[in-house]
Write a protein that holds these residues in place. Structure first.
Motif, mmCIF file in Angstrom:
data_model
loop_
_atom_site.group_PDB
_atom_site.id
_atom_site.type_symbol
_atom_site.label_atom_id
_atom_site.label_comp_id
_atom_site.label_asym_id
_atom_site.label_seq_id
_atom_site.Cartn_x
_atom_site.Cartn_y
_atom_site.Cartn_z
ATOM 1 N N ALA A 69 10.133 4.815 -2.670
ATOM 2 C CA ALA A 69 9.082 4.271 -1.796
ATOM 3 C C ALA A 69 7.697 4.478 -2.394
ATOM 4 O O ALA A 69 6.846 3.584 -2.318
ATOM 5 N N ASN A 70 7.467 5.624 -3.005
ATOM 6 C CA ASN A 70 6.148 5.897 -3.571
ATOM 7 C C ASN A 70 5.902 5.142 -4.867
ATOM 8 O O ASN A 70 4.778 4.707 -5.120
ATOM 9 N N LEU A 71 6.927 4.988 -5.691
ATOM 10 C CA LEU A 71 6.745 4.255 -6.942
ATOM 11 C C LEU A 71 6.538 2.762 -6.690
ATOM 12 O O LEU A 71 5.683 2.138 -7.310
ATOM 13 N N ILE A 72 7.316 2.202 -5.799
ATOM 14 C CA ILE A 72 7.213 0.773 -5.534
ATOM 15 C C ILE A 72 5.973 0.461 -4.696
ATOM 16 O O ILE A 72 5.308 -0.547 -4.905
ATOM 17 N N GLY A 73 5.630 1.351 -3.769
ATOM 18 C CA GLY A 73 4.468 1.117 -2.906
ATOM 19 C C GLY A 73 3.145 1.263 -3.627
ATOM 20 O O GLY A 73 2.173 0.593 -3.307
ATOM 21 N N CYS A 96 0.461 6.185 6.600
ATOM 22 C CA CYS A 96 1.930 6.214 6.442
ATOM 23 C C CYS A 96 2.328 7.025 5.215
ATOM 24 O O CYS A 96 3.314 7.762 5.245
ATOM 25 N N LEU A 97 1.567 6.888 4.127
ATOM 26 C CA LEU A 97 1.852 7.669 2.923
ATOM 27 C C LEU A 97 1.733 9.164 3.213
ATOM 28 O O LEU A 97 2.608 9.952 2.838
ATOM 29 N N PHE A 98 0.677 9.557 3.902
ATOM 30 C CA PHE A 98 0.482 10.959 4.260
ATOM 31 C C PHE A 98 1.637 11.458 5.138
ATOM 32 O O PHE A 98 2.174 12.544 4.913
ATOM 33 N N LEU A 99 2.023 10.659 6.124
ATOM 34 C CA LEU A 99 3.099 11.073 7.026
ATOM 35 C C LEU A 99 4.451 11.155 6.314
ATOM 36 O O LEU A 99 5.266 12.020 6.642
ATOM 37 N N VAL A 148 9.184 2.838 5.095
ATOM 38 C CA VAL A 148 9.151 1.383 5.204
ATOM 39 C C VAL A 148 7.775 0.931 5.687
ATOM 40 O O VAL A 148 7.221 -0.052 5.178
ATOM 41 N N GLY A 149 7.199 1.664 6.641
ATOM 42 C CA GLY A 149 5.841 1.337 7.087
ATOM 43 C C GLY A 149 4.844 1.412 5.944
ATOM 44 O O GLY A 149 3.973 0.545 5.794
ATOM 45 N N TYR A 150 4.987 2.425 5.120
ATOM 46 C CA TYR A 150 4.094 2.551 3.966
ATOM 47 C C TYR A 150 4.308 1.417 2.981
ATOM 48 O O TYR A 150 3.354 0.795 2.526
ATOM 49 N N TYR A 151 5.552 1.116 2.666
ATOM 50 C CA TYR A 151 5.818 0.058 1.695
ATOM 51 C C TYR A 151 5.295 -1.287 2.207
ATOM 52 O O TYR A 151 4.657 -2.032 1.454
ATOM 53 N N VAL A 152 5.545 -1.596 3.463
ATOM 54 C CA VAL A 152 5.114 -2.885 4.028
ATOM 55 C C VAL A 152 3.585 -2.975 4.031
ATOM 56 O O VAL A 152 3.021 -3.997 3.607
ATOM 57 N N THR A 153 2.902 -1.943 4.490
ATOM 58 C CA THR A 153 1.436 -2.011 4.540
ATOM 59 C C THR A 153 0.820 -1.955 3.151
ATOM 60 O O THR A 153 -0.205 -2.584 2.897
ATOM 61 N N ALA A 154 1.429 -1.222 2.235
ATOM 62 C CA ALA A 154 0.886 -1.134 0.865
ATOM 63 C C ALA A 154 1.040 -2.466 0.141
ATOM 64 O O ALA A 154 0.134 -2.885 -0.574
ATOM 65 N N THR A 155 2.184 -3.106 0.316
ATOM 66 C CA THR A 155 2.385 -4.391 -0.358
ATOM 67 C C THR A 155 1.637 -5.517 0.338
ATOM 68 O O THR A 155 1.285 -6.504 -0.296
ATOM 69 N N ALA A 156 1.385 -5.404 1.633
ATOM 70 C CA ALA A 156 0.589 -6.416 2.336
ATOM 71 C C ALA A 156 -0.846 -6.398 1.860
ATOM 72 O O ALA A 156 -1.521 -7.423 1.828
ATOM 73 N N VAL A 157 -1.328 -5.234 1.459
ATOM 74 C CA VAL A 157 -2.685 -5.107 0.937
ATOM 75 C C VAL A 157 -2.820 -5.878 -0.366
ATOM 76 O O VAL A 157 -3.797 -6.560 -0.616
ATOM 77 N N PHE A 158 -1.776 -5.771 -1.218
ATOM 78 C CA PHE A 158 -1.847 -6.426 -2.528
ATOM 79 C C PHE A 158 -1.526 -7.910 -2.443
ATOM 80 O O PHE A 158 -1.965 -8.681 -3.264
ATOM 81 N N GLY A 159 -0.701 -8.280 -1.454
ATOM 82 C CA GLY A 159 -0.219 -9.657 -1.396
ATOM 83 C C GLY A 159 -1.076 -10.608 -0.664
ATOM 84 O O GLY A 159 -2.165 -10.611 -0.314
#
Length: 159
Positions: A69-73, A96-99, A148-159
């Motif tokens: 999750a951290n590498l992909i996010g 989400c990353l912190f949590l 999953v919350g972190y991955y979704v929000t992190a990738t939404a920022v880039f996308g």
């Protein structure tokens, strides 16, 4: 195509976290099947090799899910100044990353304590360590949600 990869990554993270949670709960059940004598807060018990193996597997899967999750996010915000000026989705990503890190630390600590108490060289008497493996297993499910919350929000920022 990128959307399908994102869905696959989320499902993989959730599957690994769920498997870790189930293994943690099964390790607790295996630990409870061993012979033990209890007197108030003190307990003498034999270690369970099955609980030890299940605990190690749960720890490994939880760690792998967290690394994935951290590498992909990725990391979209690295300084405090950037965080204060960031959009709400970036701030949610950092929260989400912190949590995920907090839940990981607690879950790993509980599962390591529970697993270590079942090492074959540790026939111990002392304070009880009840439910450490199962609570750590339940926290794996919480970790899945935050990851999953972190991955979704992190990738939404880039996308």
């Amino acid at each position: 195509m990128a959307r399908m990869v994102g869905i696959f990554v989320c499902l993989l993270i959730v599957a690994m976290d769920i498997a870790a949670g189930v293994l943690g709960i099964k390790a607790e059940a295996a630990q409870n099947r061993t012979k033990h004598v209890r007197l108030w807060l003190f307990e003498c018990k034999d270690p369970s090799h099955e609980a030890f193996k299940l605990g190690v597997a749960a720890i490994t899967l939880l760690s792998l899910a967290h690394v994935l999750a951290n590498l992909i996010g990725g990391c979209s915000i690295c300084r405090r100044e950037e965080y204060q000026k960031a959009s709400p989705s970036k701030q949610c990503s950092v929260a989400c990353l912190f949590l995920t890190w907090v839940v990981l630390a607690i879950a790993l600590a509980l599962m390591v304590i529970g697993t270590k108490s079942n090492h074959k060289s540790r026939a111990t008497c002392g304070f009880t360590h009840h439910h450490y493996l199962s609570i750590g297993g339940i926290l794996c499910f919480v970790h899945a949600g935050f990851s999953v919350g972190y991955y979704v929000t992190a990738t939404a920022v880039f996308g």
